[in-house]
Structures are given as C-alpha cells and as structure tokens.
Motif scaffolding. Structure first.
Motif, PDB file in Angstrom:
ATOM      1  N   ALA A  69      17.142 -10.997   1.569  1.00  0.00           N
ATOM      2  CA  ALA A  69      17.551 -12.318   1.083  1.00  0.00           C
ATOM      3  C   ALA A  69      18.087 -12.243  -0.340  1.00  0.00           C
ATOM      4  O   ALA A  69      19.163 -12.789  -0.650  1.00  0.00           O
ATOM      5  N   TYR A  70      17.367 -11.554  -1.217  1.00  0.00           N
ATOM      6  CA  TYR A  70      17.784 -11.485  -2.625  1.00  0.00           C
ATOM      7  C   TYR A  70      19.037 -10.639  -2.810  1.00  0.00           C
ATOM      8  O   TYR A  70      19.934 -11.001  -3.591  1.00  0.00           O
ATOM      9  N   THR A  71      19.128  -9.507  -2.123  1.00  0.00           N
ATOM     10  CA  THR A  71      20.285  -8.622  -2.284  1.00  0.00           C
ATOM     11  C   THR A  71      21.582  -9.341  -1.939  1.00  0.00           C
ATOM     12  O   THR A  71      22.536  -9.391  -2.736  1.00  0.00           O
ATOM     13  N   PHE A  87      25.070  -8.087   4.744  1.00  0.00           N
ATOM     14  CA  PHE A  87      24.228  -7.571   5.842  1.00  0.00           C
ATOM     15  C   PHE A  87      24.058  -6.054   5.716  1.00  0.00           C
ATOM     16  O   PHE A  87      22.950  -5.526   5.805  1.00  0.00           O
ATOM     17  N   ILE A  88      25.179  -5.373   5.507  1.00  0.00           N
ATOM     18  CA  ILE A  88      25.170  -3.904   5.450  1.00  0.00           C
ATOM     19  C   ILE A  88      24.457  -3.417   4.187  1.00  0.00           C
ATOM     20  O   ILE A  88      23.590  -2.522   4.257  1.00  0.00           O
ATOM     21  N   ILE A  89      24.797  -4.021   3.048  1.00  0.00           N
ATOM     22  CA  ILE A  89      24.201  -3.593   1.788  1.00  0.00           C
ATOM     23  C   ILE A  89      22.690  -3.845   1.799  1.00  0.00           C
ATOM     24  O   ILE A  89      21.893  -2.996   1.368  1.00  0.00           O
ATOM     25  N   ILE A 221      18.245  -7.301   7.305  1.00  0.00           N
ATOM     26  CA  ILE A 221      19.373  -8.063   7.855  1.00  0.00           C
ATOM     27  C   ILE A 221      18.940  -9.490   8.194  1.00  0.00           C
ATOM     28  O   ILE A 221      19.663 -10.465   7.928  1.00  0.00           O
ATOM     29  N   ALA A 222      17.748  -9.624   8.766  1.00  0.00           N
ATOM     30  CA  ALA A 222      17.220 -10.958   9.088  1.00  0.00           C
ATOM     31  C   ALA A 222      17.033 -11.785   7.823  1.00  0.00           C
ATOM     32  O   ALA A 222      17.248 -13.007   7.826  1.00  0.00           O
ATOM     33  N   GLY A 223      16.657 -11.128   6.722  1.00  0.00           N
ATOM     34  CA  GLY A 223      16.498 -11.827   5.455  1.00  0.00           C
ATOM     35  C   GLY A 223      17.804 -12.413   4.949  1.00  0.00           C
ATOM     36  O   GLY A 223      17.826 -13.507   4.352  1.00  0.00           O
ATOM     37  N   VAL A 224      18.906 -11.712   5.176  1.00  0.00           N
ATOM     38  CA  VAL A 224      20.233 -12.218   4.783  1.00  0.00           C
ATOM     39  C   VAL A 224      20.543 -13.504   5.540  1.00  0.00           C
ATOM     40  O   VAL A 224      20.986 -14.502   4.953  1.00  0.00           O
ATOM     41  N   PHE A 225      20.320 -13.487   6.835  1.00  0.00           N
ATOM     42  CA  PHE A 225      20.586 -14.684   7.638  1.00  0.00           C
ATOM     43  C   PHE A 225      19.725 -15.850   7.167  1.00  0.00           C
ATOM     44  O   PHE A 225      20.204 -16.987   7.032  1.00  0.00           O
ATOM     45  N   TYR A 226      18.453 -15.581   6.906  1.00  0.00           N
ATOM     46  CA  TYR A 226      17.536 -16.638   6.460  1.00  0.00           C
ATOM     47  C   TYR A 226      18.050 -17.296   5.185  1.00  0.00           C
ATOM     48  O   TYR A 226      18.032 -18.529   5.064  1.00  0.00           O
ATOM     49  N   ALA A 227      18.501 -16.487   4.236  1.00  0.00           N
ATOM     50  CA  ALA A 227      18.977 -17.019   2.960  1.00  0.00           C
ATOM     51  C   ALA A 227      20.177 -17.940   3.161  1.00  0.00           C
ATOM     52  O   ALA A 227      20.247 -19.032   2.580  1.00  0.00           O
ATOM     53  N   GLN A 228      21.125 -17.514   3.983  1.00  0.00           N
ATOM     54  CA  GLN A 228      22.338 -18.319   4.204  1.00  0.00           C
ATOM     55  C   GLN A 228      22.063 -19.534   5.083  1.00  0.00           C
ATOM     56  O   GLN A 228      22.806 -20.521   5.020  1.00  0.00           O
ATOM     57  N   TYR A 229      21.018 -19.466   5.865  1.00  0.00           N
ATOM     58  CA  TYR A 229      20.666 -20.592   6.726  1.00  0.00           C
ATOM     59  C   TYR A 229      19.901 -21.662   5.948  1.00  0.00           C
ATOM     60  O   TYR A 229      20.196 -22.854   6.034  1.00  0.00           O
ATOM     61  N   MET A 230      18.932 -21.226   5.140  1.00  0.00           N
ATOM     62  CA  MET A 230      18.112 -22.176   4.381  1.00  0.00           C
ATOM     63  C   MET A 230      18.796 -22.643   3.103  1.00  0.00           C
ATOM     64  O   MET A 230      18.533 -23.750   2.616  1.00  0.00           O
ATOM     65  N   LEU A 231      19.622 -21.786   2.498  1.00  0.00           N
ATOM     66  CA  LEU A 231      20.346 -22.076   1.255  1.00  0.00           C
ATOM     67  C   LEU A 231      19.435 -22.230   0.040  1.00  0.00           C
ATOM     68  O   LEU A 231      19.894 -22.582  -1.047  1.00  0.00           O
TER      69      LEU A 231
END
Length: 337
Positions: A69-71, A87-89, A221-231
């Motif tokens: 999420a943070y990255t 996602f990749i990074i 990768i799931a953390g990235v989605f969570y961040a963009q979903y919750m904002l």
C-alpha cells in the motif's frame, strides 16, 4: 440417484457466477462485500502458501500488505508512477523484505517463528509512524479521487470488482501450481515433519523461502489494490496485527493447505464481518468476538477446516445411494424410494 456435479463443472459454474456478479448485484453495499471477499480470499490464499502448505504460522503478514500500500501510493503521489506499475514494484519490494525477514526467522520453529513475525510487523509499523515526513505518520495517506484507468481509480464499483477478480484468479492459479508440483509436496513434508523432510534430502530453507517469496509478493500486490480502492489508509490499518490474524483465520476456517480453503473461509467470514458492522455499529469489536467463537468451534470439531468436510459429502451420498440399490435376478432394483 442424485446427480452430482463434477469438480470441473462446479468450478466452471463458479467462474461464471463470479463474472456475472457485478451485472446482477447493482447495490453498492453488496458489491463492496463481494470485492472484499475476493480481496481477502487473495490475501488468505497468499498466506496459505506459507502458513498452510509450509506450516509456518506467520502472524506478521500485514508487513507485506502495508508495504504494498505505501510503496505504490507514495510513488503515485510523489512521482506520478501509475499504480499499475506500482503492482510490480510493490511485489518486488515485498519479496525483498520477505527474504530479509525469512533468512533469520526460518532458523526458528513453531511459536518462536510466529513471535518473530509479529515483532517484525510491529517494528515496521513503528518505523512508519516515526518517519512521518515520508509516510505522513499517524495522520495517514489520502489519495485524491481522480478517476482514470491509469490511476486505478474508478467511479463504478464494477471496475474495481473486475480488477480484484483478476488478482483472485492469479492467486488461485499460483495455488494450483504449488499444489500440483513438487514445491507443494515438499512444503507439506516440511509442515508434517521438518527434520524428516531434511533427512530425505529436501532443502528445507530453500522451499520455505520459495513459499515466502510467493506469499509476500501476492500480499504486496493486494496491498496496492486496497490503497487505490479505499483511497485512504494509515499505519494502524495496514500494519495491524488484527489484520494478520484475520487472514490466517480465514484460511484456517476454510481449510489450510488446500487451494480453495481460503476462498471458502473468505465467503463465510467477510460477509459475516460486514453484516455485523452494519447491523451493530455501536458494538465495536463484535466481529472479533464472532471470529473467536468460530475459531474455537472449528479447531475443536473440524481441525482441518470446513473444506474437507464439504468434499466428503458427495462421497457419502454416493455410498448411501449404492446401499439402496440391490441386485435381483441380474437387475438393479432401487429401494431408496
């Protein structure tokens, strides 16, 4: 005689239902529940590679979720890097951190390994709070609502649904690969008897590390989605020990060391969690009370989780039907009524 669906037909129908869900479920509250089910099934499935197949009970998996999420978010806000590249990074950084944690932690076993993962998660959470100039500290990170495909921000929940559905399918494909290859067999051997596995020539540390790499990468990768979903998120929400416990419980309740155990657990726990929160908003923590009760019941009566029980039902029904068929004069007579 009862006609039972084959496994292939069931999976096909299940896949069709997943695809048509956003077209049928238009209510945002219920569609949000389905998004969370798929997200948590993905995370619990990732945990299951290490904790279920490998038998390494990690209660610090929030590390990788928070790192993801943070990255992605900091790269997006500070440098304009698309979350799709994030996602990749995030996966790469999560894997590196997983290797750094696994190298000393895998020298420990049982409770000591579990405590080590908790300690690492707490250290990283406090570091996130300390370096507030970078991470915003306890204030949290807020992402502006600027809908576009490049930003991985959408107006419609259905778009988020299909993104997480792809992540879910990828996690299932990885789990099937692990389950059907020597990686899965070796991890199960390590889980059952680590010393015995090493005696048989299995490189224990190597295969634990493989499990860690897969598990950490997918969780990031799931953390990235969570961040963009919750904002919006903060250290306490993404590095929370309760979150690590929750994803472990989902896998344990569904059935650890199986491909679809975490999926079953997510379909039980997440709707229950969301319905409890919406029905009893004043009773904070009620969901954790329910988790505790469910976990006690599962461990006491179904130590292998719910999935093995469900798998045994068709076999029992087939056996029952066979008992009701008697052969007379070369002909089968059904006495089942």
């Amino acid at each position: 005689m009862m006609q039972l669906l084959s496994k292939q037909k069931f999976l096909f129908l299940f896949g069709i239902l997943l695809v048509v869900t956003p077209f049928v479920v238009t209510n945002r509250f219920y569609l949000n529940i389905f998004i969370l089910i798929l997200l948590y099934a993905t995370i619990a499935g990732s945990w299951n590679i290490l904790g279920g197949y490998g038998g390494q009970l990690s209660l610090g998996h929030a590390i990788f979720f928070g790192i993801g999420a943070y990255t992605s978010t900091l790269l997006y806000l500070n440098f304009g890097v698309s979350p799709w590249l994030g996602f990749i990074i995030a996966a790469v950084i999560s894997i590196v951190v997983g290797i750094l944690i696994g190298w000393p932690a895998f020298r420990l076993r049982g409770t000591y390994f579990t405590l080590t993962t908790i300690a690492f998660a707490e250290v990283i959470r406090h570091l996130t709070l300390y370096f507030r100039d970078v991470t915003k500290g306890a204030i949290g990170v807020n992402i502006r609502f600027e809908p576009s495909f490049a930003n991985l921000i959408f107006r419609e929940y259905s778009a988020y649904y299909f993104v997480v559905l792809v992540l879910f399918v990828i996690s299932i494909a990885i789990a099937i690969w692990v389950d059907k290859t020597k990686v899965g067999y070796y991890l199960k051997a390590i889980r059952e008897d680590e010393d015995g596995a090493e005696t048989l020539g299995i490189h224990v540390t190597k295969y634990k590390m493989i499990a860690m790499v897969i598990s950490a990468g997918m969780t990031g990768i799931a953390g990235v989605f969570y961040a963009q979903y919750m904002l919006f998120f903060e250290p306490i929400s993404v590095f929370n020990m309760n979150f690590s416990i929750e994803i472990a419980l989902i896998a344990i309740i569904g059935g650890v060391g199986t491909v679809f155990g975490p999926v079953l657990g997510a379909f039980i726990i997440i709707p229950l969690n969301e319905l409890l929160r919406s029905s009893f908003p004043s009773l904070s923590g009620m969901n954790y009370l329910i988790y505790g009760v469910v976990l006690i019941l599962i461990v006491s009566f179904l130590p292998n989780g719910l999935l093995p029980i469900l798998k045994s039902i068709p076999k029992k029904l087939k056996g029952l039907n066979k008992k009701n068929i008697k052969v007379e004069d070369g002909e089968k007579v059904d006495y089942s009524g």
